[in-house]
Scaffold this motif. Sequence first.
Motif, PDB file in Angstrom:
ATOM      1  N   GLY A 183       0.798  -1.218   0.000  1.00  0.00           N
ATOM      2  CA  GLY A 183       0.000   0.000   0.000  1.00  0.00           C
ATOM      3  C   GLY A 183       0.831   1.268   0.000  1.00  0.00           C
ATOM      4  O   GLY A 183       0.283   2.368   0.049  1.00  0.00           O
ATOM      5  N   ARG A 185       2.994   2.651   2.290  1.00  0.00           N
ATOM      6  CA  ARG A 185       2.675   3.434   3.488  1.00  0.00           C
ATOM      7  C   ARG A 185       3.850   3.684   4.421  1.00  0.00           C
ATOM      8  O   ARG A 185       3.843   4.638   5.180  1.00  0.00           O
ATOM      9  CB  ARG A 185       1.559   2.724   4.265  1.00  0.00           C
ATOM     10  CG  ARG A 185       0.260   2.596   3.478  1.00  0.00           C
ATOM     11  CD  ARG A 185      -0.785   1.829   4.269  1.00  0.00           C
ATOM     12  NE  ARG A 185      -0.424   0.417   4.404  1.00  0.00           N
ATOM     13  CZ  ARG A 185      -0.723  -0.334   5.475  1.00  0.00           C
ATOM     14  NH1 ARG A 185      -1.363   0.201   6.501  1.00  0.00           N
ATOM     15  NH2 ARG A 185      -0.381  -1.597   5.510  1.00  0.00           N
ATOM     16  N   SER A 227       2.442   5.753  -7.754  1.00  0.00           N
ATOM     17  CA  SER A 227       1.096   5.332  -7.373  1.00  0.00           C
ATOM     18  C   SER A 227       0.571   6.147  -6.200  1.00  0.00           C
ATOM     19  O   SER A 227       1.341   6.601  -5.349  1.00  0.00           O
ATOM     20  CB  SER A 227       1.109   3.845  -6.987  1.00  0.00           C
ATOM     21  OG  SER A 227      -0.159   3.400  -6.567  1.00  0.00           O
ATOM     22  N   THR A 228      -0.741   6.324  -6.179  1.00  0.00           N
ATOM     23  CA  THR A 228      -1.413   6.908  -5.020  1.00  0.00           C
ATOM     24  C   THR A 228      -2.568   5.994  -4.633  1.00  0.00           C
ATOM     25  O   THR A 228      -3.296   5.494  -5.494  1.00  0.00           O
ATOM     26  CB  THR A 228      -1.960   8.314  -5.318  1.00  0.00           C
ATOM     27  OG1 THR A 228      -0.912   9.141  -5.818  1.00  0.00           O
ATOM     28  CG2 THR A 228      -2.517   8.949  -4.051  1.00  0.00           C
ATOM     29  N   LYS A 229      -2.707   5.749  -3.340  1.00  0.00           N
ATOM     30  CA  LYS A 229      -3.779   4.904  -2.807  1.00  0.00           C
ATOM     31  C   LYS A 229      -4.769   5.789  -2.056  1.00  0.00           C
ATOM     32  O   LYS A 229      -4.365   6.717  -1.326  1.00  0.00           O
ATOM     33  CB  LYS A 229      -3.221   3.848  -1.852  1.00  0.00           C
ATOM     34  CG  LYS A 229      -1.845   3.314  -2.206  1.00  0.00           C
ATOM     35  CD  LYS A 229      -1.831   2.461  -3.444  1.00  0.00           C
ATOM     36  CE  LYS A 229      -0.432   1.889  -3.670  1.00  0.00           C
ATOM     37  NZ  LYS A 229      -0.345   1.046  -4.869  1.00  0.00           N
ATOM     38  N   TYR A 230      -6.064   5.487  -2.206  1.00  0.00           N
ATOM     39  CA  TYR A 230      -7.106   6.279  -1.546  1.00  0.00           C
ATOM     40  C   TYR A 230      -8.110   5.377  -0.835  1.00  0.00           C
ATOM     41  O   TYR A 230      -8.436   4.288  -1.313  1.00  0.00           O
ATOM     42  CB  TYR A 230      -7.897   7.117  -2.559  1.00  0.00           C
ATOM     43  CG  TYR A 230      -7.103   8.163  -3.304  1.00  0.00           C
ATOM     44  CD1 TYR A 230      -6.772   9.380  -2.691  1.00  0.00           C
ATOM     45  CD2 TYR A 230      -6.703   7.950  -4.614  1.00  0.00           C
ATOM     46  CE1 TYR A 230      -6.062  10.348  -3.379  1.00  0.00           C
ATOM     47  CE2 TYR A 230      -5.989   8.923  -5.308  1.00  0.00           C
ATOM     48  CZ  TYR A 230      -5.672  10.115  -4.682  1.00  0.00           C
ATOM     49  OH  TYR A 230      -4.958  11.067  -5.369  1.00  0.00           O
ATOM     50  N   GLU A 296     -11.744   1.196  -1.308  1.00  0.00           N
ATOM     51  CA  GLU A 296     -10.291   1.277  -1.341  1.00  0.00           C
ATOM     52  C   GLU A 296      -9.862   1.189  -2.796  1.00  0.00           C
ATOM     53  O   GLU A 296     -10.168   0.199  -3.478  1.00  0.00           O
ATOM     54  CB  GLU A 296      -9.662   0.149  -0.520  1.00  0.00           C
ATOM     55  CG  GLU A 296      -9.990   0.239   0.963  1.00  0.00           C
ATOM     56  CD  GLU A 296      -9.392  -0.887   1.789  1.00  0.00           C
ATOM     57  OE1 GLU A 296      -8.622  -1.700   1.214  1.00  0.00           O
ATOM     58  OE2 GLU A 296      -9.679  -0.952   2.998  1.00  0.00           O
ATOM     59  N   GLU A 298      -6.770   2.473  -5.984  1.00  0.00           N
ATOM     60  CA  GLU A 298      -5.421   2.947  -6.281  1.00  0.00           C
ATOM     61  C   GLU A 298      -5.330   3.313  -7.748  1.00  0.00           C
ATOM     62  O   GLU A 298      -6.062   2.773  -8.594  1.00  0.00           O
ATOM     63  CB  GLU A 298      -4.375   1.889  -5.957  1.00  0.00           C
ATOM     64  CG  GLU A 298      -4.470   0.637  -6.807  1.00  0.00           C
ATOM     65  CD  GLU A 298      -3.323  -0.336  -6.584  1.00  0.00           C
ATOM     66  OE1 GLU A 298      -2.639  -0.215  -5.555  1.00  0.00           O
ATOM     67  OE2 GLU A 298      -3.108  -1.201  -7.462  1.00  0.00           O
ATOM     68  N   ARG A 300      -2.110   4.336 -10.785  1.00  0.00           N
ATOM     69  CA  ARG A 300      -0.673   4.283 -11.027  1.00  0.00           C
ATOM     70  C   ARG A 300      -0.351   4.903 -12.383  1.00  0.00           C
ATOM     71  O   ARG A 300      -1.188   4.924 -13.285  1.00  0.00           O
ATOM     72  CB  ARG A 300      -0.158   2.837 -11.000  1.00  0.00           C
ATOM     73  CG  ARG A 300      -0.589   2.030  -9.786  1.00  0.00           C
ATOM     74  CD  ARG A 300       0.049   0.650  -9.791  1.00  0.00           C
ATOM     75  NE  ARG A 300      -0.603  -0.237  -8.833  1.00  0.00           N
ATOM     76  CZ  ARG A 300       0.041  -1.044  -8.003  1.00  0.00           C
ATOM     77  NH1 ARG A 300       1.351  -1.075  -8.003  1.00  0.00           N
ATOM     78  NH2 ARG A 300      -0.615  -1.832  -7.173  1.00  0.00           N
ATOM     79  N   ALA A 311      -4.478  10.478 -10.706  1.00  0.00           N
ATOM     80  CA  ALA A 311      -4.994  10.871  -9.395  1.00  0.00           C
ATOM     81  C   ALA A 311      -6.051  11.959  -9.527  1.00  0.00           C
ATOM     82  O   ALA A 311      -7.095  11.927  -8.852  1.00  0.00           O
ATOM     83  CB  ALA A 311      -3.855  11.339  -8.502  1.00  0.00           C
ATOM     84  N   SER A 372       4.336  -1.325  -8.113  1.00  0.00           N
ATOM     85  CA  SER A 372       4.878  -0.119  -7.482  1.00  0.00           C
ATOM     86  C   SER A 372       5.624  -0.524  -6.224  1.00  0.00           C
ATOM     87  O   SER A 372       5.377  -1.586  -5.648  1.00  0.00           O
ATOM     88  CB  SER A 372       3.760   0.874  -7.128  1.00  0.00           C
ATOM     89  OG  SER A 372       3.029   1.239  -8.280  1.00  0.00           O
TER      90      SER A 372
END
Length: 433
Positions: A183, A185, A227-230, A296, A298, A300, A311, A372
């Motif tokens: 993730g 993090r 990548s961004t995870k939300y 959840e 993501e 990329r 994003a 990623s």
Amino acid sequence: MTCNFVKELSPRLIEWRRSLHALPELGFMEYITTYRIGKELEALGFKLFVGRDALDEESRMGVPPESELKTHELKALEWGVEVSWLEQMRGGNTGLVAIWDTGKKGDHVGFRFDIDALPINESLDSKHFPAKHQFVSREQNVMHACGHDGHTTIGLGVAHYIATHHDHLAGRFTLLFQPAEEGGRGARAMVAKGWLDDVDYFYSGHIGIQTLPVGTIAASTPGFLASTKYNAYFKGVSSHAGINPELGKNALLAATTAANNLYSIPRHHDGVTRVNVGRLVAGSGRNIIPEDSYMEIEVRGETVEIAEYMAEKATRILQAAADMHDVTCTIEPVGLTEVVVCNEELIPKITEWCAESEYVKEVLPSVTVSGSEDVSLMMNRVHKHGGKATYMLFGTKLDHPHHHPVFDFQEEVLLVAVDTFISIIKGGSGLID
């Protein structure tokens, strides 16, 4: 000889890997794992920085809810983690940094090893190697399905070499056992603590990703995506679905609208893009308008610009879906990775250093990958301060992909990876004859 050292260490490598595999822990909840690593390195004589001393608490992303953290802290105490150790880790401050300074002038060399598992229920099929040999995960819906049990083991092996051969080495060695790689993090919190700011050379790597013969390694890995995870929280209004449906505001429909439209984001002409909705939870009963939903996701991209494009599109779609169904949407970024850039000038050096290894049979200059890695934040911080970095692959046969309930790797790769890092230490960090 290095070969003899690795051979003699081999039974312990297998033992470490299997015991870690049987007791996996999710990101920022690796209390027992951190403790086990720490006690091993403490006995070797490393200077340790644990929990809040190893990472910047405020820079973490996607920290689990407090109730989950407390449950796992209690479990750690029951397992046998000392109270003094747990106090340093409370609140999801897991992971550690181990330093060995030889006291002799030389390079500062950094290594990163990720330690977390995944929320996957491991297969109990008798053909599955861990099940067959009785070290399958004992944790429901938690599994080392990406090889991080192997990565941690490799780190322990490297630490043993440094501790037992330090009289013949020069410079300083920093080993980062990083929490919450899954993730994207955990690396950010270690970077913020400054561990990478004066590193001259930085190395990390991964078991597998692509099927390669054991003994084959790749000295660099182009292709990792930014990548961004939300997490997205939709809030509507509950109502009786038969009597007053017009009074309800359906959070489930907002989430499904968003999910469908996220996959319709136009792909970018400049490079690779990815999007995934990995989880959607909503509703409480068939005759109740769903008041809440949770997603959840993501995105990329091959470059920073493409990742930002994805994003922007994703967050706009989430908000538009909420507006369409007259509900609110709260969007929480919970993970971040950057593009991985390996220093190509390290490729011939790694090839040369591994030439005499009895475990490394072939060094490929590079193998293109996808996915990623938040190690990218560490590598980019090293680059920013003038150091060099690369990320390698260690070959193994893969019968099933990463993040699969039957994922496994050939344990012989552990010896190859440890010997690779030892060859790098000997060749590049000031071996004294």
